[in-house]
Design a protein around this motif. Structure first.
Motif: not given
Length: 86
Positions: A19-40
């Motif tokens: 889960g932590g690795i997937i979260g770090d990989l998804l930080t570069g996705v522009d479509a999720l840029s608004g929510v990813m800071p809260y998830l990681v």
């Protein structure tokens, strides 16, 4: 197949790591840029400072830190669901 607490612990640890690795990989996705800071964002739960034991031949330093993020917690929940299903 017999399920034990040891197997559950292995499932939960692997789920947290993935889960932590997937979260770090998804930080570069522009479509999720608004929510990813809260998830990681990490939340320190347990932080033990390193303790050193000097035996003059061997120097041993041990410390422990548990700082999960929401993606690793989601990975742990999915791992528990998979464990209970199989």
């Amino acid at each position: 197949m017999k399920r034990s607490y040891g197997t559950l612990i292995v499932f939960v640890i692997i789920g947290a790591i993935l889960g932590g690795i997937i979260g770090d990989l998804l930080t570069g996705v522009d479509a999720l840029s608004g929510v990813m800071p809260y998830l990681v964002h990490t939340y320190p739960v347990l932080d033990m400072t390193p303790a050193t034991l000097n035996l003059y031949v061997i120097k041993l330093t041990v410390g422990l830190s548990f700082t999960p993020n929401l993606m690793s917690i989601l990975g742990m929940v999915i791992a528990i669901i998979l464990f209970r299903r199989y």
